[in-house]
Design an enzyme around this catalytic site. Structure first.
Site, PDB file in Angstrom:
ATOM      1  N   SER A 238      33.282  12.202 -21.754  1.00  0.00           N
ATOM      2  CA  SER A 238      34.649  12.813 -21.873  1.00  0.00           C
ATOM      3  C   SER A 238      35.193  13.249 -23.157  1.00  0.00           C
ATOM      4  O   SER A 238      34.747  12.322 -24.055  1.00  0.00           O
ATOM      5  CB  SER A 238      35.566  12.082 -20.863  1.00  0.00           C
ATOM      6  N   GLY A 276      33.878  17.242 -19.345  1.00  0.00           N
ATOM      7  CA  GLY A 276      34.230  16.163 -20.250  1.00  0.00           C
ATOM      8  C   GLY A 276      34.809  17.274 -21.506  1.00  0.00           C
ATOM      9  O   GLY A 276      34.739  16.565 -22.752  1.00  0.00           O
ATOM     10  N   PRO A 319      35.182  20.864 -15.112  1.00  0.00           N
ATOM     11  CA  PRO A 319      36.391  20.743 -16.157  1.00  0.00           C
ATOM     12  C   PRO A 319      37.478  20.246 -15.137  1.00  0.00           C
ATOM     13  O   PRO A 319      37.797  20.550 -14.357  1.00  0.00           O
ATOM     14  CB  PRO A 319      36.797  22.211 -16.573  1.00  0.00           C
ATOM     15  N   ARG A 358      46.058   4.993 -21.447  1.00  0.00           N
ATOM     16  CA  ARG A 358      44.866   5.485 -22.145  1.00  0.00           C
ATOM     17  C   ARG A 358      45.102   4.984 -23.788  1.00  0.00           C
ATOM     18  O   ARG A 358      44.044   4.747 -24.340  1.00  0.00           O
ATOM     19  CB  ARG A 358      44.955   7.317 -22.218  1.00  0.00           C
ATOM     20  N   TYR A 362      41.678   3.116 -24.338  1.00  0.00           N
ATOM     21  CA  TYR A 362      40.676   3.889 -25.056  1.00  0.00           C
ATOM     22  C   TYR A 362      41.013   4.114 -26.407  1.00  0.00           C
ATOM     23  O   TYR A 362      40.141   4.702 -27.244  1.00  0.00           O
ATOM     24  CB  TYR A 362      40.523   5.419 -24.416  1.00  0.00           C
ATOM     25  N   CYS A 389      55.484  -6.104 -20.950  1.00  0.00           N
ATOM     26  CA  CYS A 389      55.379  -7.413 -21.409  1.00  0.00           C
ATOM     27  C   CYS A 389      54.061  -7.506 -22.113  1.00  0.00           C
ATOM     28  O   CYS A 389      53.074  -8.620 -21.820  1.00  0.00           O
ATOM     29  CB  CYS A 389      55.729  -8.691 -20.559  1.00  0.00           C
ATOM     30  N   GLU A 390      53.757  -6.582 -23.004  1.00  0.00           N
ATOM     31  CA  GLU A 390      52.367  -6.551 -23.725  1.00  0.00           C
ATOM     32  C   GLU A 390      52.471  -5.998 -25.094  1.00  0.00           C
ATOM     33  O   GLU A 390      53.357  -5.060 -25.149  1.00  0.00           O
ATOM     34  CB  GLU A 390      51.201  -5.764 -22.888  1.00  0.00           C
ATOM     35  N   TYR A 419      44.434  11.772 -16.565  1.00  0.00           N
ATOM     36  CA  TYR A 419      44.091  10.418 -16.333  1.00  0.00           C
ATOM     37  C   TYR A 419      45.421   9.716 -16.852  1.00  0.00           C
ATOM     38  O   TYR A 419      45.314   8.545 -17.504  1.00  0.00           O
ATOM     39  CB  TYR A 419      43.059   9.821 -17.405  1.00  0.00           C
TER      40      TYR A 419
END
Length: 461
Positions: A238, A276, A319, A358, A362, A389-390, A419
């Site tokens: 992708s 992709g 696509p 994402r 990623y 909380c991160e 996504y």
């Protein structure tokens, strides 16, 4: 961090980030390739989409929210259908699926890919013709396969010997002969993130070409005669910009088709090269147009088939991101602006990794702009972060925003159609945002905002 401080960071401390960060330019400007096609900035400074101001949209629907430019989505569908006129264009539903999008995709003449029973349920509920649906997935359950058979799904992409056994038994029981393609792992290293590269050998998808499993799967299906083997399938990853990977994949797939022909006397009529295709998330991204992709991919397939002395199979592509990704932006409201000792300015918004995972998952890069006003303030290098909380709850890693950004301002992030909502979560029990379609001065909710009541309704303890 102010502009002169950002410059010092770039020059004095050996900054090696994206080149576009070195030249902030006009913080009020919109780069066309990053935004849905009807998005403009009004004289008031507010962004507009489909002729509607984000001020009105925020007032009616709240934030955070995904706003889909329906005219943009439809135009991208049409461009792919026109460019690949001699092929079948399957919209990859995993990128974003809801009943409204399914209907749009059907109206614009596309086929549809699904990869779970849930996605299939949405497609069928929206009235999509089952014969135009392709069913993917590396671990389809007997129940999912049975539903696909009963619905009359047009093609099933088989991914393992276990699935061949499962599907063969079900087809015999139901007296049906489903059309299938074999997903082939072609050994191509796509230039993308490890988690979204899907054609190298060490991963869960498909039958290995190099190890002989793909050929063995074809022989087994042909010898059994229960399933109707119509073709081979490949998907190399992708967010890909370079078509050289498709060239290698096509060559290896066509060689396998020739091997099957020579061994069993069968020329498979279909070839699916997957999708992709990349989109622009930042100004460093330069995606190909559908026309360019079609020209290159058709040339590759024609050349490889000629070399192998094969009739040209019916080509399919898939696509998803390239159609829906650029058609959506997310609108947030700023809650906190925090300068951390001159190191970085954190701009906290009312969403985060629950509506866009994402960046955390990623290491994806995004752009952003202030959406509710123009500013004459100097630019500052900021990080747009969420409310979760991160410490990894980052929406946009680095972006120049006006130095006077403040609580109550709106921040818009483009390229969030693919996504983001489809991978959204309820982390920290945050309800998921709505998806609002905008077109010709009107807006409508196509996926409503979740509420706390929705969350509590699932908690039966």
């Amino acid at each position: 961090m102010r502009a002169h401080e950002a410059g010092a960071l770039h020059g004095d401390l050996g900054y090696t980030g994206p080149a576009w960060l070195r030249t902030p330019g006009d913080v009020n400007a919109l780069v066309p390739q990053l935004w849905p096609r009807t998005v403009t900035r009004a004289e008031t400074g507010f962004l507009q989409v489909g002729g509607v101001s984000v001020a009105e949209l925020a007032e009616e629907y709240g934030t955070p929210a995904y706003f889909l430019d329906e005219a943009d989505l439809r135009s991208r569908c049409r461009e792919f259908v026109a460019a690949f006129a001699d092929a079948d264009v399957f919209y990859a539903g995993k990128s974003f699926l809801c009943k409204a999008v399914v209907k749009i995709v059907h109206e614009e003449g596309l086929f549809l890919d699904v990869c779970t029973g849930g996605e299939l349920a949405v497609a069928l509920k929206a009235g999509f013709p089952p014969e135009k649906i392709g069913f993917h997935g590396n671990n389809k359950s007997p129940r999912e396969l049975q539903r696909a058979l009963q619905a009359g799904v047009g093609r099933i992409i088989v991914d393992s010997f276990d699935e061949i056994t499962r599907l063969t038994e079900l087809a015999r029981e139901q007296g049906k002969r489903p059309r299938v393609l074999i997903r082939v792992t072609v050994g191509v290293e796509a230039h993308t993130h490890e988690f979204i590269a899907t054609a190298h050998e060490d991963q869960k998808f498909g039958f290995s070409l190099a190890g002989g499993a793909a050929f063995a799967a074809a022989v087994r299906i042909l010898d059994d005669g229960v399933l109707d083997l119509i073709g081979l399938h490949s998907h190399i990853g992708s967010q890909i910009f370079d078509t050289s990977g498709f060239e290698v994949a096509a060559r290896r797939i066509v060689e396998l088709q020739a091997q099957i022909r020579d061994a069993r006397g069968v020329e498979l009529p279909d070839l699916d090269l997957g999708g992709g295709f990349g989109i622009a998330y930042t100004t460093q991204d330069d995606p190909a147009t559908p026309g360019d992709l079609a020209k290159r991919i058709n040339k590759i397939v024609d050349s490889e088939c000629e070399l192998a002395n094969l009739r040209r199979p019916r080509l399919s592509i898939e696509p998803g991101r390239a159609i829906v990704g650029p058609a959506v932006f997310t609108l947030y409201e700023v809650g906190t602006v925090k300068d951390v000792d001159g190191i970085r300015t954190y701009v906290s918004v009312d969403g985060g990794m629950s509506d866009n995972i994402r960046t955390a998952l990623y290491d994806a890069s995004y752009s952003a702009t202030m959406a509710n006003r123009a500013s004459a303030a100097e630019p500052m290098l900021a990080r747009v972060v969420g409310k979760h909380c991160e410490s990894g709850d980052i929406v946009v890693k680095d972006e120049f925003l006006p130095a006077d950004v403040q609580p109550g301002d709106f921040i818009a992030v483009p390229g969030t159609g693919a996504y983001c909502r489809s991978m959204a979560s309820n982390y920290n029990h945050v309800p998921r945002p709505p998806v609002v379609a905008v077109r010709d001065g009107a807006s409508r909710v196509i996926v409503r905002r979740e509420t706390e009541d929705d969350l509590l309704a699932l908690d039966v303890g």
